[in-house]
Structure formats: C-alpha cells, structure tokens
Design an enzyme around this catalytic site. Sequence first.
Site, PDB file in Angstrom:
ATOM      1  N   ALA A  85     -29.828 -14.938  81.604  1.00 49.28           N
ATOM      2  CA  ALA A  85     -28.256 -14.506  81.834  1.00 49.28           C
ATOM      3  C   ALA A  85     -27.691 -14.841  82.990  1.00 49.28           C
ATOM      4  O   ALA A  85     -26.661 -14.804  83.176  1.00 49.28           O
ATOM      5  CB  ALA A  85     -28.437 -12.878  81.476  1.00 49.28           C
ATOM      6  N   ALA A  86     -28.616 -15.240  84.037  1.00 46.54           N
ATOM      7  CA  ALA A  86     -28.035 -15.371  85.383  1.00 46.54           C
ATOM      8  C   ALA A  86     -27.262 -16.858  85.432  1.00 46.54           C
ATOM      9  O   ALA A  86     -27.767 -17.710  84.641  1.00 46.54           O
ATOM     10  CB  ALA A  86     -29.169 -15.554  86.592  1.00 46.54           C
ATOM     11  N   PRO A  87     -26.115 -16.834  86.191  1.00 46.84           N
ATOM     12  CA  PRO A  87     -25.384 -16.021  87.090  1.00 46.84           C
ATOM     13  C   PRO A  87     -24.741 -14.749  86.324  1.00 46.84           C
ATOM     14  O   PRO A  87     -24.190 -14.216  86.976  1.00 46.84           O
ATOM     15  CB  PRO A  87     -24.730 -16.779  87.967  1.00 46.84           C
ATOM     16  CG  PRO A  87     -24.210 -17.962  87.338  1.00 46.84           C
ATOM     17  CD  PRO A  87     -25.457 -18.244  86.058  1.00 46.84           C
ATOM     18  N   GLY A  88     -24.595 -15.041  84.952  1.00 48.97           N
ATOM     19  CA  GLY A  88     -23.990 -13.825  84.375  1.00 48.97           C
ATOM     20  C   GLY A  88     -22.603 -14.079  83.625  1.00 48.97           C
ATOM     21  O   GLY A  88     -22.074 -13.090  82.963  1.00 48.97           O
ATOM     22  N   CYS A  93     -25.846 -26.325  77.457  1.00 48.59           N
ATOM     23  CA  CYS A  93     -24.550 -26.969  78.415  1.00 48.59           C
ATOM     24  C   CYS A  93     -25.100 -28.551  78.387  1.00 48.59           C
ATOM     25  O   CYS A  93     -24.785 -29.091  79.490  1.00 48.59           O
ATOM     26  CB  CYS A  93     -24.199 -26.364  79.688  1.00 48.59           C
ATOM     27  SG  CYS A  93     -25.370 -26.491  80.789  1.00 48.59           S
ATOM     28  N   LYS A 129     -22.001 -15.623  80.746  1.00 52.63           N
ATOM     29  CA  LYS A 129     -21.814 -15.134  79.185  1.00 52.63           C
ATOM     30  C   LYS A 129     -22.012 -13.692  78.938  1.00 52.63           C
ATOM     31  O   LYS A 129     -21.433 -13.031  78.134  1.00 52.63           O
ATOM     32  CB  LYS A 129     -22.762 -16.149  78.558  1.00 52.63           C
ATOM     33  CG  LYS A 129     -22.438 -17.497  78.669  1.00 52.63           C
ATOM     34  CD  LYS A 129     -22.999 -18.309  77.475  1.00 52.63           C
ATOM     35  CE  LYS A 129     -22.522 -19.774  77.454  1.00 52.63           C
ATOM     36  NZ  LYS A 129     -23.131 -20.585  78.843  1.00 52.63           N
TER      37      LYS A 129
HETATM   38  C1  SAM Z   1     -28.142 -22.100  81.490  1.00 55.12           C
HETATM   39  S1  SAM Z   1     -28.842 -20.587  82.765  1.00 55.12           S
HETATM   40  C2  SAM Z   1     -28.045 -19.513  82.236  1.00 55.12           C
HETATM   41  C3  SAM Z   1     -26.498 -19.285  82.445  1.00 55.12           C
HETATM   42  C4  SAM Z   1     -26.120 -17.945  81.815  1.00 55.12           C
HETATM   43  N1  SAM Z   1     -26.145 -17.483  80.569  1.00 55.12           N
HETATM   44  C5  SAM Z   1     -24.439 -17.794  82.264  1.00 55.12           C
HETATM   45  O1  SAM Z   1     -23.598 -17.678  81.274  1.00 55.12           O
HETATM   46  O2  SAM Z   1     -24.136 -17.449  83.392  1.00 55.12           O
HETATM   47  C6  SAM Z   1     -30.512 -20.431  82.357  1.00 55.12           C
HETATM   48  C7  SAM Z   1     -31.203 -19.419  83.017  1.00 55.12           C
HETATM   49  O3  SAM Z   1     -32.679 -19.428  82.581  1.00 55.12           O
HETATM   50  C8  SAM Z   1     -33.320 -18.820  83.452  1.00 55.12           C
HETATM   51  N2  SAM Z   1     -34.678 -18.751  83.002  1.00 55.12           N
HETATM   52  C9  SAM Z   1     -35.382 -19.876  82.666  1.00 55.12           C
HETATM   53  N3  SAM Z   1     -36.620 -19.570  82.233  1.00 55.12           N
HETATM   54  C10 SAM Z   1     -36.470 -18.136  81.945  1.00 55.12           C
HETATM   55  C11 SAM Z   1     -37.339 -17.245  81.432  1.00 55.12           C
HETATM   56  N4  SAM Z   1     -38.774 -17.617  80.993  1.00 55.12           N
HETATM   57  N5  SAM Z   1     -37.037 -16.110  81.427  1.00 55.12           N
HETATM   58  C12 SAM Z   1     -35.725 -15.641  81.755  1.00 55.12           C
HETATM   59  N6  SAM Z   1     -34.975 -16.421  82.176  1.00 55.12           N
HETATM   60  C13 SAM Z   1     -35.346 -17.809  82.379  1.00 55.12           C
HETATM   61  C14 SAM Z   1     -32.725 -19.427  84.635  1.00 55.12           C
HETATM   62  O4  SAM Z   1     -33.042 -18.692  85.884  1.00 55.12           O
HETATM   63  C15 SAM Z   1     -31.494 -19.579  84.445  1.00 55.12           C
HETATM   64  O5  SAM Z   1     -30.710 -18.673  85.165  1.00 55.12           O
END
Ligand code: SAM
Length: 349
Positions: A169-172, A287, A174
Amino acid sequence: IPDFAAVDESVTLARLAGHAKWASLANGLLRGYLRQSNKIVFPDAKAEPERFLSVVYSHPLWLVKMWVRQFGFDQTELLCQADNQPAPLSLRVNLLLISSQRFAQELTQRGIGFQRSIVPDFFTIHDLPYPLQIAFLTKGWVTVQDESAGLPNLLFRGQAGQVLLDLCAAPGGKCGHMAERSGDRCPVIAMDLQPGRTRLIRSLVTRLGLRSVQVVTANALQAPLRSADVVLLDAPCSGLGVLRRKPDLRWRRRLADIALLLQLQKKLLHQAAGLVAKNGVLVYSTCTIHPPENQEMIAWFLHAHPGWALQRAEETEVPASCVSADGFVETWPHRHGMDGSFAAKLQKL
Ligand SMILES: C[S@@+](CC[C@H](N)C(=O)[O-])C[C@H]1O[C@@H](n2cnc3c(N)ncnc32)[C@H](O)[C@@H]1O
C-alpha cells in the site's frame, strides 16, 4: 535557456550534489559538447534503428531492443519521445471533503487553468503556484497522483459490510482513493513491508481525514489476516511505465532485476488469491508496460489457479479508452498522456 546558464546551473548542481570533481567533470563534458555539438553524428535510423532510438532519445540499448521486439519501431519511438516529456501535475480530489465541481470553481476563481481528466475526479494543472498546491494538500482536498493510478480502483467499489485489503500500500495513493470511493465506510487494511513506508501511509491517512484505514507493517507473503472481500495487489514492478517521472530509472533498471520481480509478483499474486473471500475480487496492478509483468502474469495466474476468471474492465467504471482489447486496464504515456500502467480484475468463482 541560454547555453551558458544551463552549463552554469548544471555545474553548480553537480557541486552541491557531489563534490568539486563532479563539478569539473560536468563543466568539461558540457563545454566539450557545446564546442563540438555540430560535429556529432547520430546513428542512422535505417541502418541501425535500435541504436538510433537509444542515442537520440537517451534510453538504454537493451531496453530499446526489447521494446522494438515487443511493440515495433514506431511505437517504441513514440514511447521514447513521451518518456522525455515532463509529466503534468495531476491531482485527485478527496470527495469526502470537497466536490470536483467546487474544486474546479476554486481553481477558476484564482484564474488557474486546468483540465478535467477522463478519470473521474482527477485534474491536470500546468501552472499551479506552489503555495496554493501546499494549501490544497494541507486542507486534505487533493492527493498528487497520476491519472493512471486512479484506474485500478475503478474496477470495483467497496460496498457496506465489505473489508478491503491493499497488500502493497505505501505510500498510500491507491488505498486513500479506495477509502474515499467507499465513503470512508468500509474497513480498509493498508499493508506494506517497510516501517518507513507505512509511516507515509499513516501521514497520508491523517492528512485526508480518513477513519476507515488501518495501517499494518507486515510481509504480504505472510499476511497476518484471514480474508477480505476485495484485495488489491499493486505489485512492486519494473516501473517501465513511469520513466518520464523518474529520469534516472532507465539507467538503473536491469533485465536481471525484472526476472527477480517476476518471481516476487508470482508469489505475491498466489498469496493474494488465498486471502480473497468467497465471491470476492482480486485486483492486480502495476505501473509498467512490460507484458511479462502484466498480461503474461495474468495468463499464468488463470492457468495455475482454476476457480478464478477475468472480469473484463469494460464491465466496470474504467473509461473505455483505457481498456485493452483483451479486457485489461492499460495506459501508455504516448497514447493516453498518462503513466504506463496495467490492471486486471480477477473474480473468485
Ligand atoms: C508499487 S508500490 C505500491 C504503491 C501504492 N499502492 C500506492 O498507490 O501508493 C509497491 C510497494 O510494495 C511494497 N512491498 C514489496 N514487497 C512487499 C511484501 N512482500 N509485502 C508487503 N509489501 C511489499 C513496497 O514496499 C512498495 O511500497
């Protein structure tokens, strides 16, 4: 911008970001270029098409070769051109605090030009004075987000009584949108692996005034929960759709990283499917424009997971121009003016 000013500014930046030697390297390179710019011979487009695109549009050769194989020369050229254009500022309106109509009035009253996006409640604005942008953000009225990032959430809308889970979810961006669209009434669990990044979700949720979002720092591969009605997997990906926003990424990305990402995406997708409640929905998004991370990933998933079906994006709120012939959400910088992105809606039968 006059040449001397561009050189001076670049040399100052090199000194600030690095040290005196970087500054003299930048100085030597740029002045050398200006002395000889009319003597530079670019590769011939007919004789060496891939090297031509790579040099003229400043993209790594391996990437250009891959894209020419995947999309053809003409599409690759348009894509490379679009990657070199500055991305517009795109804002999503927080409908819990202000309507899109009222936000449009606020802009009009201040004489600020804007365009309404085909993605509902998104605006693109070319000259938003920075203090005003900060004021809008501080009030929680808007979130800075590319229009394409609003599309995965248009594949569903949280209904009363449903639990929504955003696994990465980070940075949040969506998960905030998801909570706004469900009227802040459905519980939204926003998970991410890294504590530093879950802090970003917490501050976003506070800024937007959301109450329905619970932030969890955990590994999605060992998610500490049973099930949810809607699971969004916005997977870590190669980011090849956002090269216009991250000019250094094209030079950092390697094919070997993408191979590792593909393995991680498969594991995450399999895990995410196990968390979806009966009759629930799994949304997979990226993306990137890289088919193995997108269409081919979904083909693998459907083959390896009987009991799931693709729900075509044209049966949802996604604008028709962002739906591909095979029913996926798909955007391209050179066709849509948005970041390159992909999303698929998977229904548990
Ligand atoms: C594409 S970004 C997400 C962007 C976010 N959905 C948004 O709209 O702001 C992918 C995220 O996946 C997290 N991530 C990678 N592997 C992960 C895991 N095994 N479990 C949870 N989060 C993970 C990363 O820290 C990163 O923040």
